[in-house]
Motif scaffolding. Sequence first.
Motif, short mmCIF file in Angstrom:
data_model
loop_
_atom_site.label_atom_id
_atom_site.label_comp_id
_atom_site.label_asym_id
_atom_site.label_seq_id
_atom_site.Cartn_x
_atom_site.Cartn_y
_atom_site.Cartn_z
N VAL A 9 -9.22 3.86 34.95
CA VAL A 9 -8.60 2.69 34.32
C VAL A 9 -9.67 2.01 33.46
CG1 VAL A 9 -7.52 0.45 34.75
CG2 VAL A 9 -7.01 2.38 36.25
N SER A 13 -13.36 -2.47 26.51
CA SER A 13 -13.62 -1.62 25.36
C SER A 13 -14.15 -2.50 24.24
CB SER A 13 -12.33 -0.91 24.93
OG SER A 13 -12.60 0.04 23.94
N SER A 22 -16.32 2.17 25.77
CA SER A 22 -15.38 1.75 26.80
C SER A 22 -15.96 2.02 28.18
CB SER A 22 -14.06 2.52 26.66
OG SER A 22 -13.44 2.22 25.42
N ARG A 41 -8.19 2.82 20.12
CA ARG A 41 -8.32 1.56 20.85
C ARG A 41 -7.74 1.72 22.24
NH1 ARG A 41 -7.35 -3.70 17.43
NH2 ARG A 41 -8.13 -4.40 19.43
N LEU A 42 -8.51 1.31 23.25
CA LEU A 42 -8.06 1.36 24.64
C LEU A 42 -7.95 -0.06 25.16
CD1 LEU A 42 -10.40 4.23 25.89
CD2 LEU A 42 -7.97 4.40 25.31
N GLY A 43 -6.81 -0.40 25.71
CA GLY A 43 -6.60 -1.74 26.24
C GLY A 43 -7.11 -1.87 27.66
N ASP A 44 -7.44 -3.10 28.06
CA ASP A 44 -7.84 -3.36 29.44
C ASP A 44 -6.73 -2.91 30.38
OD1 ASP A 44 -10.12 -4.44 28.41
OD2 ASP A 44 -9.62 -6.52 28.85
N ARG A 45 -7.13 -2.29 31.47
CA ARG A 45 -6.23 -1.78 32.52
C ARG A 45 -5.41 -0.57 32.07
NH1 ARG A 45 -8.52 -2.66 36.56
NH2 ARG A 45 -6.69 -2.14 37.74
N GLU A 46 -5.72 0.00 30.90
CA GLU A 46 -5.00 1.19 30.43
C GLU A 46 -5.44 2.41 31.24
OE1 GLU A 46 -4.40 3.83 26.38
OE2 GLU A 46 -5.03 1.75 26.22
N PRO A 47 -4.48 3.18 31.76
CA PRO A 47 -4.85 4.39 32.50
C PRO A 47 -5.33 5.47 31.52
CG PRO A 47 -2.46 4.15 32.42
CD PRO A 47 -3.04 2.94 31.76
N VAL A 48 -6.39 6.18 31.91
CA VAL A 48 -6.94 7.25 31.09
C VAL A 48 -7.33 8.42 31.97
CG1 VAL A 48 -7.82 5.72 29.26
CG2 VAL A 48 -9.28 6.27 31.21
#
Length: 63
Positions: A9, A13, A22, A41-48
Amino acid sequence: PDSPGVDGVVEESTFLGSVRRSTVLTSDGSRVVVEHAPERRLGDREPVRLALAIVPATVRPIG
């Protein structure tokens, strides 16, 4: 789930101009700092899902 890598998560970033940095908290509790293309762009709390690419890389321990 069948692809190589580890789930995580995004914690934060930051845009740095030519790259984006990130910090990812992985499912095993590790923190990994990744530099990647700035247009992704990766958002906060975005699953990766993190996986190593077959390219030269530098790995440095923190602390």
